[in-house]
Scaffold this motif. Structure first.
Motif, PDB file in Angstrom:
ATOM      1  N   SER A 168       0.848  -1.202   0.000  1.00 20.16           N
ATOM      2  CA  SER A 168       0.000   0.000   0.000  1.00 20.16           C
ATOM      3  C   SER A 168       0.873   1.238   0.000  1.00 20.16           C
ATOM      4  N   ARG A 169       0.641   2.111  -0.947  1.00 17.37           N
ATOM      5  CA  ARG A 169       1.293   3.427  -0.945  1.00 17.37           C
ATOM      6  C   ARG A 169       0.451   4.416  -0.154  1.00 17.37           C
ATOM      7  N   ARG A 170      -0.842   4.226  -0.183  1.00 17.88           N
ATOM      8  CA  ARG A 170      -1.761   5.134   0.506  1.00 17.88           C
ATOM      9  C   ARG A 170      -1.465   5.206   2.009  1.00 17.88           C
ATOM     10  N   ALA A 171      -1.124   4.074   2.605  1.00 14.52           N
ATOM     11  CA  ALA A 171      -0.851   4.058   4.044  1.00 14.52           C
ATOM     12  C   ALA A 171       0.294   5.003   4.386  1.00 14.52           C
ATOM     13  N   LEU A 172       1.349   5.014   3.554  1.00 10.03           N
ATOM     14  CA  LEU A 172       2.483   5.905   3.810  1.00 10.03           C
ATOM     15  C   LEU A 172       2.113   7.362   3.574  1.00 10.03           C
ATOM     16  N   LEU A 173       1.305   7.608   2.534  1.00 11.42           N
ATOM     17  CA  LEU A 173       0.888   8.978   2.257  1.00 11.42           C
ATOM     18  C   LEU A 173       0.058   9.540   3.404  1.00 11.42           C
ATOM     19  N   GLN A 174      -0.822   8.710   3.951  1.00  7.27           N
ATOM     20  CA  GLN A 174      -1.653   9.157   5.066  1.00  7.27           C
ATOM     21  C   GLN A 174      -0.817   9.426   6.313  1.00  7.27           C
ATOM     22  N   GLU A 175       0.195   8.592   6.538  1.00  8.96           N
ATOM     23  CA  GLU A 175       1.083   8.825   7.668  1.00  8.96           C
ATOM     24  C   GLU A 175       1.854  10.128   7.486  1.00  8.96           C
ATOM     25  N   ASP A 176       2.307  10.373   6.256  1.00  9.12           N
ATOM     26  CA  ASP A 176       3.047  11.604   5.970  1.00  9.12           C
ATOM     27  C   ASP A 176       2.138  12.820   6.140  1.00  9.12           C
ATOM     28  N   ALA A 178      -0.392  12.999   8.115  1.00  8.08           N
ATOM     29  CA  ALA A 178      -0.643  13.174   9.550  1.00  8.08           C
ATOM     30  C   ALA A 178       0.499  13.932  10.212  1.00  8.08           C
ATOM     31  N   VAL A 179       1.735  13.620   9.805  1.00 11.75           N
ATOM     32  CA  VAL A 179       2.906  14.324  10.359  1.00 11.75           C
ATOM     33  C   VAL A 179       2.876  15.794   9.954  1.00 11.75           C
ATOM     34  N   LYS A 180       2.591  16.050   8.673  1.00  7.78           N
ATOM     35  CA  LYS A 180       2.538  17.431   8.195  1.00  7.78           C
ATOM     36  C   LYS A 180       1.396  18.190   8.852  1.00  7.78           C
ATOM     37  N   ALA A 181       0.255  17.511   9.022  1.00  6.82           N
ATOM     38  CA  ALA A 181      -0.890  18.156   9.653  1.00  6.82           C
ATOM     39  C   ALA A 181      -0.567  18.560  11.084  1.00  6.82           C
ATOM     40  N   ALA A 182       0.134  17.681  11.798  1.00  7.10           N
ATOM     41  CA  ALA A 182       0.511  17.986  13.181  1.00  7.10           C
ATOM     42  C   ALA A 182       1.426  19.203  13.220  1.00  7.10           C
ATOM     43  N   ALA A 183       2.339  19.287  12.252  1.00 11.97           N
ATOM     44  CA  ALA A 183       3.260  20.431  12.205  1.00 11.97           C
ATOM     45  C   ALA A 183       2.509  21.720  11.884  1.00 11.97           C
ATOM     46  N   VAL A 184       1.544  21.636  10.957  1.00 13.49           N
ATOM     47  CA  VAL A 184       0.759  22.819  10.601  1.00 13.49           C
ATOM     48  C   VAL A 184      -0.066  23.286  11.789  1.00 13.49           C
ATOM     49  N   VAL A 208     -11.160  25.583   3.722  1.00 14.19           N
ATOM     50  CA  VAL A 208      -9.911  26.007   3.094  1.00 14.19           C
ATOM     51  C   VAL A 208      -8.766  25.147   3.614  1.00 14.19           C
ATOM     52  N   ASP A 209      -8.021  24.528   2.692  1.00 11.00           N
ATOM     53  CA  ASP A 209      -6.842  23.732   3.047  1.00 11.00           C
ATOM     54  C   ASP A 209      -5.676  24.687   3.241  1.00 11.00           C
ATOM     55  N   ILE A 210      -5.156  24.750   4.481  1.00 19.81           N
ATOM     56  CA  ILE A 210      -4.067  25.685   4.782  1.00 19.81           C
ATOM     57  C   ILE A 210      -2.719  24.974   4.869  1.00 19.81           C
ATOM     58  N   GLY A 211      -2.662  23.707   4.361  1.00 19.77           N
ATOM     59  CA  GLY A 211      -1.420  22.956   4.339  1.00 19.77           C
ATOM     60  C   GLY A 211      -1.506  21.683   5.143  1.00 19.77           C
ATOM     61  N   GLY A 212      -0.824  20.637   4.662  1.00 18.25           N
ATOM     62  CA  GLY A 212      -0.827  19.361   5.368  1.00 18.25           C
ATOM     63  C   GLY A 212      -2.197  18.730   5.453  1.00 18.25           C
ATOM     64  N   ASN A 213      -3.078  19.084   4.491  1.00 17.39           N
ATOM     65  CA  ASN A 213      -4.447  18.579   4.485  1.00 17.39           C
ATOM     66  C   ASN A 213      -5.234  19.041   5.714  1.00 17.39           C
ATOM     67  N   VAL A 214      -4.778  20.116   6.339  1.00 18.03           N
ATOM     68  CA  VAL A 214      -5.494  20.716   7.467  1.00 18.03           C
ATOM     69  C   VAL A 214      -6.464  21.755   6.913  1.00 18.03           C
ATOM     70  N   GLN A 215      -7.722  21.619   7.262  1.00 20.42           N
ATOM     71  CA  GLN A 215      -8.738  22.520   6.740  1.00 20.42           C
ATOM     72  C   GLN A 215      -9.340  23.381   7.834  1.00 20.42           C
ATOM     73  N   GLY A 216      -9.594  24.622   7.491  1.00 20.00           N
ATOM     74  CA  GLY A 216     -10.282  25.544   8.377  1.00 20.00           C
ATOM     75  C   GLY A 216     -11.565  25.993   7.722  1.00 20.00           C
ATOM     76  N   LEU A 217     -12.507  26.487   8.529  1.00 22.14           N
ATOM     77  CA  LEU A 217     -13.799  26.927   7.999  1.00 22.14           C
ATOM     78  C   LEU A 217     -13.819  28.442   7.847  1.00 22.14           C
TER      79      LEU A 217
END
Length: 386
Positions: A168-176, A178-184, A208-217
């Motif tokens: 699975s490549r998706r599993a690694l992308l989701q983990e990545d 999650a790390v970026k989202a935590a940093a954002v 609005v996606d403000i980076g790392g797949n983190v969204q704000g309203l």
């Protein structure tokens, strides 16, 4: 004494092993290179082993020597620390693949072709299968876009000597992500100005996606100083916009767009006065009163008691949205950004104005007549004197 020394050394070795975890990337110094493996000093007199083949180049010659520092991944801590470098570069062997599966480490593979339900992927000369749903976090319009690409994969199944090999490549992308989202999230704070991409638009606002797949309203009420009926008239999916972070509460981020422009209330409030007559427009009607726009981005409330209508009257019928309405300013609360208005006071004000105007007109002839009489008396006096 010898038994005690052995026990001490053994305990120290155990402590050294427990310092590392499978999957951890560490740096060490090569202290010896043998025919089959090399020893690496990983600190505090601890040593780890690595396969000699992992220190050779593509032509088979040694690319490292004693004293060189290398970075490697901990493959195992059972019976000593075993390292691997080539998992990081995707040149894994069959034995390393099985170790990587047990350790949960990623391996690199090349997507060869589409098959029923997914793709065939070559990893260390072995054929693996990646389902369509596991090749990416989003489904590509053309599945062939992944063919020929080299990606890191997570091994999700491995058995029967490699005949059951699923990745699975998706599993690694989701983990990545999650790390970026935590940093954002860690770097976001109220008052910051950030850039983002509009992910979706709803009737109540936009995400609005403000980076790392983190969204704000971005709520519709925060899009403009004036009332926005349709958020899609302001932003559309895919738009790159700059927004202000208003609030951060747990996993919820509130964003604002209007805060990046001048607040019209500041100028409008300075120009308003109690008793001032304003020409406004009906903006919204509630049971308790009518909201009237008196300037761009500035609205006031005409309470039901100040409409001049009976208590049981239908305000929505009497004051249709968008209709012009003259109002009198009764109260201004600049701190609370509130203006209290009256429409029934307009009639009273106009009556007072008419009375004043009538009184002025009525006084004017008297003044004229008085002036005329004075002139006549003066003329008579002059005539008598002659």
């Amino acid at each position: 004494m010898e038994d005690e020394d052995f026990a001490t050394l053994f305990a120290a070795s155990e402590m050294q092993t427990k310092r590392f975890q499978t999957g951890q990337t560490i740096t060490g110094t090569i202290v010896a290179i043998g025919a089959a493996e090399a020893l690496v000093n990983v600190g505090a007199k601890g040593e780890a082993s690595i396969d000699r083949g992992e220190l050779t180049g593509e032509d088979g010659t040694l690319a490292f020597k004693v004293g060189d520092r290398i970075e490697a991944t901990v493959m195992s801590t059972s019976g000593g620390i075993t390292l691997s470098r080539r998992l990081q570069r995707g040149a894994a062997t069959a034995r390393q693949i099985e170790d990587a599966y047990r350790a949960g480490l990623p391996v690199e593979g090349k997507v060869e072709a589409q098959v029923k339900g997914g793709y065939t992927v070559t990893i260390a000369r072995q054929r693996a299968f990646c389902p369509f749903s596991q090749i990416d976090t989003i489904r590509a319009p053309d599945p062939a876009v992944h063919e020929g690409r080299v990606y890191p994969f997570r091994i999700t199944e491995y058995g029967d000597g490699g005949r059951r090999f699923v990745v699975s490549r998706r599993a690694l992308l989701q983990e990545d992500q999650a790390v970026k989202a935590a940093a954002v999230r860690q770097g976001i704070a109220p008052g910051m100005t950030v850039k983002g991409r509009v992910a979706s638009v709803r009737e109540f606002g936009a995400f609005v996606d403000i980076g790392g797949n983190v969204q704000g309203l971005l709520h519709v009420s925060e899009m403009s100083w004036t009332r926005v009926a349709d958020p899609s008239a302001v932003v559309k999916p895919g738009d790159e916009i700059t927004v202000r972070v208003l609030r951060v509460e747990d996993d919820k981020i509130a964003l604002g767009l209007k805060q990046l422009t001048e607040d019209p209330w500041t100028a409008a409030a300075a120009g308003l006065q109690i008793g001032q007559l304003l020409n406004g427009t009906v903006e919204k009607v509630e049971k308790f009163g009518v909201f009237v726009a008196v300037a761009p981005g500035v609205s006031g409330l005409v309470p039901a008691s100040e409409t001049g209508l009976p208590r049981d009257a239908d305000l929505r019928k009497a004051f249709p949205r968008g209709a012009p309405l003259d109002v009198i300013v009764l109260e201004i609360d600049a701190a609370a950004r509130r203006i209290r208005l009256s429409s029934k006071a307009v009639a009273a004000a106009r009556e007072d104005a008419e009375v004043r105007d009538y009184a002025a007109r009525d006084a004017a002839p008297s003044s004229s007549m008085g002036s005329l009489a004075d002139r006549l008396r003066s003329a008579l006096k002059r005539s008598d004197g002659e």
